[in-house]
Design an enzyme around this catalytic site. Structure first.
Site, PDB file in Angstrom:
ATOM      1  CB  CYS A 222       2.178  -1.837   6.268  1.00 38.88           C
ATOM      2  SG  CYS A 222       2.309  -0.441   7.436  1.00 38.88           S
TER       3      CYS A 222
ATOM      4  CG  ASP B 100       0.399   4.481  -9.608  1.00 33.46           C
ATOM      5  OD1 ASP B 100       1.010   5.514  -9.299  1.00 33.46           O
ATOM      6  OD2 ASP B 100       0.973   3.398  -9.864  1.00 33.46           O
TER       7      ASP B 100
ATOM      8  CB  CYS C 142      -1.691   1.988   9.585  1.00 34.57           C
ATOM      9  SG  CYS C 142      -0.015   1.732   8.935  1.00 34.57           S
TER      10      CYS C 142
ATOM     11  CB  CYS D  53       0.643   1.944   5.088  1.00 34.47           C
ATOM     12  SG  CYS D  53      -0.602   0.690   5.498  1.00 34.47           S
TER      13      CYS D  53
ATOM     14  CD  GLU E 150       2.619  10.393  -8.751  1.00 33.33           C
ATOM     15  OE1 GLU E 150       3.571  10.588  -7.985  1.00 33.33           O
ATOM     16  OE2 GLU E 150       2.335   9.271  -9.217  1.00 33.33           O
TER      17      GLU E 150
ATOM     18  CG  ASP F  77       1.668  -0.414  -9.739  1.00 32.53           C
ATOM     19  OD1 ASP F  77       2.560   0.353  -9.345  1.00 32.53           O
ATOM     20  OD2 ASP F  77       1.855  -1.292 -10.609  1.00 32.53           O
TER      21      ASP F  77
END
Length: 397
Positions: free
Chosen positions: A345, A189, A329, A326, A273, A354
């Site tokens: 979360c 990232d 989950c 998240c 990304e 990050d």
């Protein structure tokens, strides 16, 4: 596994006064020929809807040399002039292939000063490089040796805005081999607070090279602004500004080379990304920091080194909500402002923004490699949905 890789080795050299004058004259002739050929091709298309190719512009160059007005083109080596026409042909090929914009004219002040020589226009022997129309070899600082047993196929001489002279020798590098395969994979990232955050939890600090020299750069820019245009004092002041910019760029490039080489050597699969940096720099508050981070250059280095060494780079769709999702989950948060660096979360997991994004990018990238999934933003709170493109279900009648 050995790969046949054409690699450029760039060296700095220090020309004599005669060599500098000859090269400067060559740069000017290259620019002149390129601009005249571009004007001729443009005029032929606008007036007659006719496409002019390389062979026709080469014939034009022969005719131009015979005129009294352009007789000075005979004073320099003909090879760089022919190479300029080939570069123009490549530019038009990219334009017609919709890979680039229409070719632009070269500027005496703004365009890169360079000339390309092929093997017929230089001689490389016993560690000495001698260009056509020159009686002495170039005084090159051999900072690293060329691969043993290979000869350069082309040599490109250039001068940067700081006045430094470089020669780039293109040759085959048999030393580049695919690295042994490994199971290691990493998600990356990119950011500003930290240059890179890895899915392993490691954070690579942002050196902020431009900030280190910002005060000195601003001082020299103020002095440059006060000089009279066209004066010798302004030329000297401009050179000082250019040297600071060159020092910043050199440090940035060195850092990125070290980071990308390490990542490629350690990992088989690297997931990043797909950022649109040219749009992101339109944010005037972050444009300077984003430009200094050089994310585009980082990706370019990563991709060509991965190709050299048999690694894989996967770019995840820019709209994939890596920060808001998240990684434990799969719950998608509604909002995630930039000032939120850690968040918890509903499942009770506390995330570093990050690191969580890097985990999600890695998972999405591995899904692409395993099942050919396409990564796209999830528009509702998922329940551990996969990264595959979700097709709308047909309602039963």
């Amino acid at each position: 596994m050995t790969t046949h890789v054409k690699r450029a080795f760039k060296y700095r050299f220090y020309p004599t006064d005669a060599q500098a004058a000859e090269l400067s004259r060559t740069f000017g002739c290259v620019r002149k020929v390129y601009n005249m050929a571009l004007a001729a091709r443009t005029e032929a298309w606008v007036t007659r809807q006719e496409r002019v190719n390389y062979n026709q512009t080469s014939a034009m160059l022969t005719a131009w040399k015979k005129t009294e007005e352009l007789a000075y083109l005979n004073e320099v080596s003909s090879v760089p002039l022919q190479q300029a026409l080939r570069h123009l042909q490549t530019a038009f090929a990219h334009f017609f292939g919709k890979r680039a914009k229409y070719p632009r004219f070269k500027s005496r002040k703004k365009s890169r000063r360079s000339a390309e020589y092929t093997t017929s226009a230089f001689r490389f022997r016993d560690g000495e490089l001698r260009l056509a129309k020159m009686s002495e070899p170039l005084r090159i600082v051999w900072s690293r040796p060329l691969p043993e047993g290979v000869s350069p196929s082309t040599g490109t001489v250039s001068q940067d805005t700081a006045g430094r002279w470089f020669v780039s020798l293109l040759c085959d590098d048999p030393g580049i081999r695919h690295l042994p395969a490994t199971d290691a994979a990493v998600g990356i990232d990119a950011g500003l607070e930290h240059l890179l955050t890895l899915s392993t939890g490691e954070k690579i600090a942002n050196p902020r090279h431009e900030r280190r020299d910002r005060a000195a750069l601003a001082r020299q820019q103020r002095r440059l602004a006060k000089k009279e245009k066209g004066s010798a004092n302004r030329a000297r002041a401009r050179l000082k500004v250019a040297k600071i910019h060159a020092r910043i760029a050199d440090r940035r490039r060195d850092t990125l080379h070290k980071i990308t080489t390490r990542l490629v050597r350690e990992n088989q699969t690297i997931v990043i990304e797909d950022l649109t940096v040219h749009n992101m720099v339109k944010n005037h508050r972050l444009a300077r920091a984003i430009s200094d981070a050089a994310w585009s250059e980082f990706r370019s280095m990563l991709e060509y080194k991965a190709q050299w060494y048999g690694r894989e780079v996967i770019a995840v769709d820019r709209w994939f909500p890596s920060s808001k999702l998240c990684s434990a989950c799969g719950t998608l948060q509604d909002r995630m402002p930039l000032n939120v660096r850690t968040w918890t979360c509903d499942c009770g997991t506390t995330h570093d923004r990050d690191v969580n994004a890097a985990h999600n990018l890695l998972a999405a990238g591995l899904a692409v490699t395993v099942c050919g999934a396409g990564v796209r933003p999830q528009r509702s709170t998922p329940d551990r949905q996969s990264a595959t493109k979700q097709k709308p279900s047909r309602r039963e009648p």
